[in-house]
Scaffold this active site. Structure first.
Site, PDB file in Angstrom:
ATOM      1  N   ARG A 185     -14.463  -7.406  -0.367  1.00  0.00           N
ATOM      2  CA  ARG A 185     -13.773  -6.964   0.860  1.00  0.00           C
ATOM      3  C   ARG A 185     -13.480  -5.462   0.766  1.00  0.00           C
ATOM      4  NH1 ARG A 185      -8.106  -5.847   1.960  1.00  0.00           N
ATOM      5  NH2 ARG A 185      -7.683  -6.055   4.181  1.00  0.00           N
ATOM      6  N   VAL A 186     -13.671  -4.773   1.873  1.00  0.00           N
ATOM      7  CA  VAL A 186     -13.347  -3.347   1.913  1.00  0.00           C
ATOM      8  C   VAL A 186     -12.075  -3.168   2.727  1.00  0.00           C
ATOM      9  CG1 VAL A 186     -14.130  -1.078   2.666  1.00  0.00           C
ATOM     10  CG2 VAL A 186     -15.761  -2.679   1.647  1.00  0.00           C
TER      11      VAL A 186
ATOM     12  N   THR B 184       0.859  -1.191   0.000  1.00  0.00           N
ATOM     13  CA  THR B 184       0.000   0.000   0.000  1.00  0.00           C
ATOM     14  C   THR B 184       0.890   1.234   0.000  1.00  0.00           C
ATOM     15  OG1 THR B 184      -1.763  -1.130   1.203  1.00  0.00           O
ATOM     16  CG2 THR B 184      -1.641   1.261   1.493  1.00  0.00           C
TER      17      THR B 184
HETATM   18  N1  GLY Z   1      -3.859  -2.080   4.159  1.00  0.00           N
HETATM   19  C1  GLY Z   1      -4.303  -2.565   2.924  1.00  0.00           C
HETATM   20  C2  GLY Z   1      -5.272  -3.647   3.008  1.00  0.00           C
HETATM   21  O1  GLY Z   1      -5.225  -4.484   3.892  1.00  0.00           O
HETATM   22  O2  GLY Z   1      -6.132  -3.698   2.168  1.00  0.00           O
END
Ligand code: GLY
Length: 319
Positions: free
Chosen positions: A202-203, A174
């Site tokens: 999924r969020v 990320t």
């Molecule tokens: N931090 C990114 C995720 O788990 O989607």
């Protein structure tokens, strides 16, 4: 006019080798300096966040934009968000497909009534904004997905989950940018391809105020396991602590003591309203680089255990 501050990250997770560290260091150092110059030329905080996230989204070293990881059904879905403390608006895009710069959509949404848009409406929004179609899947990511998928061939596609430890190159990468501009405005932006092999729908934490937040006194971007970040309400928790009077290092220390007890895996980057920079992590490494009136540096060599930065991010200052 004050000297700007910037800290950017390219993920947190398990340790990386020398070769990859060198590439990441070069990429983060270059992007940090380019965006710092843009800030020094007078760009506002939101513009700088967009400039930084766009560059990170374009770099296939990271799990955002082009080169992001694939979900359980073999598609890339991108999430991004931003917040700036002057307007005080959080905006984000969740699980968008076939675009190059999800941060641009988050920026557009800053001034809208509806400020966080998820699939399927997000695809309509992209068409409305005439954002060109872009395929973010790279051959390398596709090959890796197919290899992992092969190991799970007996599972229904939407029940696939990520390997317990998919390794740095899969789930963790990320990106995030936190700045304080020459007028003292704080902003944070975060962008991700998610965890990799996750259930469709999924969020991620990324487009929530747990993953990215800019309050009156501090701005924060998070990286690591999204569910851990959501459970802690991480970015907002730190921002509120600073707003309530803790120094940034103390807010990080308290928050990461709790995170350590709960065995969380993540890292954060932050800047306070004085332009002081902080970072902290429970994961093996946090890939981040920073620059402010005290100089510049990165956190790539800080690779063991929980670390919280000292005030002003003096390089190597750890507790
Ligand atoms: N931090 C990114 C995720 O788990 O989607």
């Amino acid at each position: 006019m004050e000297t700007p501050s910037i800290i950017i990250h390219g993920g947190a997770g398990s340790a990386i080798g020398d070769g990859r560290r060198k590439k990441v260091r070069n990429a983060l150092g270059r992007i940090r300096d380019e965006v710092w110059e843009i800030l020094a030329d007078g760009a506002d905080a939101r513009q700088a966040v967009v400039e930084g996230c766009r560059r990170l989204e374009d770099d296939t070293l990271f799990n955002a934009g082009t080169g992001a990881v694939l979900q359980s059904d073999g598609q890339v879905r991108l999430s991004a968000s931003m917040m700036e403390n002057d307007a005080g608006h959080f905006s984000g895009v969740v699980n968008a497909r076939r675009l190059r710069h999800p941060i641009d959509v988050a920026r557009f949404l800053q001034d809208e009534r509806d400020r966080v848009i998820a699939a399927p409406g997000v695809q309509e929004l992209l068409r409305e904004l005439e954002i060109p179609v872009h395929e973010p899947v790279t051959k390398k990511r596709l090959k890796k997905w197919a290899k992992n998928r092969g190991r799970n061939v007996d599972s229904a596609t939407d029940e696939l989950v990520a390997d317990d430890d998919p390794g740095f190159e899969d789930g963790h990468g990320t990106v995030g940018v936190v700045v304080r501009d020459t007028e003292g405005r704080l902003a944070a932006g975060t962008s991700t391809g998610g965890r990799g092999h996750e259930r469709v729908g999924r969020v991620s934490d990324c487009a929530t105020p747990a993953g990215n937040y800019a309050g009156e006194s501090a701005a924060i971007s998070c990286t690591g396991i999204g569910e851990d970040i959501l459970d802690e309400g991480l970015a907002t928790r730190i921002a509120v602590r600073v707003e309530d009077g803790l120094s940034l290092p103390d807010a990080l220390r308290r928050t990461f003591d709790e995170a350590e007890r709960r065995e969380r895996s993540f890292g954060v980057i932050a800047i306070d309203d004085q332009g002081d920079i902080g970072w902290a992590k429970t994961s093996d490494v946090l890939l981040s680089a920073w620059r402010s009136d005290v100089g510049r540096g990165d956190t790539l060599e800080l690779d063991h255990g929980t670390i919280v930065s000292e005030p002003n991010a003096t390089s190597g200052g750890t507790t």
